[in-house]
Scaffold this motif. Sequence first.
Motif: not given
Length: 617
Positions: A200-212, A354-357, A360-363, A393-399
Amino acid sequence: MVTPTEEKLDTKEIDAGSLSSSRRQPENAPPYVHKVGVLPRQNLLAEFKSTVKETFFADDPLRSFKDQTKSKMFVLGVRAVFPILDWGRSYNLKKFRGDIIAGLTIASLCIPQDIGYAKLANLEPQYGLYSSFVPPLIYAIMGSSRDIAIGPVAVVSLLLGTLLQNEIDSTKNPTDYRRLAFTATFFAGITQFSLGFLRLGFLIDFLSHAAIVGFMGGAAITIALQQLKGFLGIKKFTKKSDIISVMQSVIHSAHHGWNWQTILIGASFLSFLLFAKYIGKKNKKLFWVPAIAPLVSVVLSTFFVYITRADKQGVQIVKHIEKGINPSSVNQIFFSGEYLLKGFRIGVVAGMIALTEAVAIGRTFASMKDYQIDGNKEMVALGTMNVIGSMTSCYVATGSFSRSAVNYMAGCQTAVSNIIMSIVVLLTLLFITPLFKYTPNAILAAIIIAAVLGLIDYEAALLIWKIDKFDFIACMGAFFGVVFISVEIGLLIAVSISFAKILLQVTRPRTAILGKVPRTVVYRNIQQYPEATKVPGVLIVRVDSAIYFSNSNYVKERILRWLLDEEERIEASGKQRVQFLIVEMSPVTDIDTSGIHAFEELHRSLKKRDIQVKSTT
């Protein structure tokens, strides 16, 4: 009516001049009619399977498993889950040389940033370092990006801190606050893993580039404003994040709450950090200068405070960072009680951002190095590392974009650079954390301010304004929502406007009147090609979208309105009335029964007015 040869309709907006020498039929030749083939019939089950495959398995992830033995399929499956077993077979000393330099470089950047980001999330400094030790190790084993650098990031830290603070006061009840942070991290990981595993990774594409772009810019401003507490040495500061509350708090404390020694330290090192970033941008070979500048700033400012005892003069310092590796936090996660649903809600929001960011960085870096990453595998890797992180004991990490950019410029070859960074963070936790006791909060504020300024992408906002005004509204809506109200409201505005744009485009597709471009047989939108002329007695309308139940009535009514406008114009000028309506449907990729009924109604309506209808595809 003109023949199809004379009325060549093309939807691709290309230069008309390039078609001036188009092949033409002899003048007296009969028109050639192309037959449209009928698609082979499929039964319902086959059609359903085809649709599901294209929706969830468009990249055909099981392609490599075809015609393989069971043992080979098992090996391929293990490699798919753990990509390190795949690229690790060709790993060599040359790649390790690049990775160790990159790993050491991003470690020097991440250590001071992690301490600052933990404070942004209202957690003790060591939790930022914990989050740059375990998660990067997990990602190095399961991730497919060679360049992404994992750890806490400013936007997610702010978002998490704000949402958690709304539920539990971090100063009055730090234990439950910390437990809720681990719970939110656990559910952030579950959300990310589920999206990847269920394709279901395509769901994150619903947040447009402009909104980000707008959300990130607003978050950067909010983060920078939050740092004024440490930058100015203010002790009593608002818990709200909107710009009005923050500025009121700053102004009210101006007469008695500011500390000039703290301001001097913060301003001096902020200038140094910005100058280092400027040097790095001017000369790409000096990328290491802005990378090590934060660590140099921490060392120098800590030494300065220690020898001058500035902490006795009101300069606020870190004081204590817990020594040792990550303790287990499995028993601290809320698996029941009133905070379970709150942790789930916060985790889903933080996990999606975190996933969206990260994706996007990976791509971005994958395209720069010309290799492919699997978005769904990335989500599984990110989700797994956050689930395991929540138990250590970690909190949310991402790229992190800033660290990933440094990682890329430092010459990283594989995810081993993340392992090198983790080892350096481990050594810091074991041996160096006591040395951060006299680190002033002002330097951490300066480091965060310098880091988040890069998130304000005004050039992208200007480009959005030039290209699409509705996108610009989404961008500014998200920006002002974050800055003037709160992070969660800004995020809600960003998502709402993104969905509104999708609904608007689906329910209100574009249509256009076509005219003939002089000296060609090409027909184009008369608004884009002012020199294009209409054919007397003929109205040509192009529909630029698939026609479904959601827009079929609009398309019919819009065509009738075009016709009405044209008849009024003709009546005023005394020209030949419209006898033929041609609907150009080349861009129409699909049409359902509602669309067919709408065109039947259109045909009946025009037949009463003695207007013939033709469609072209």
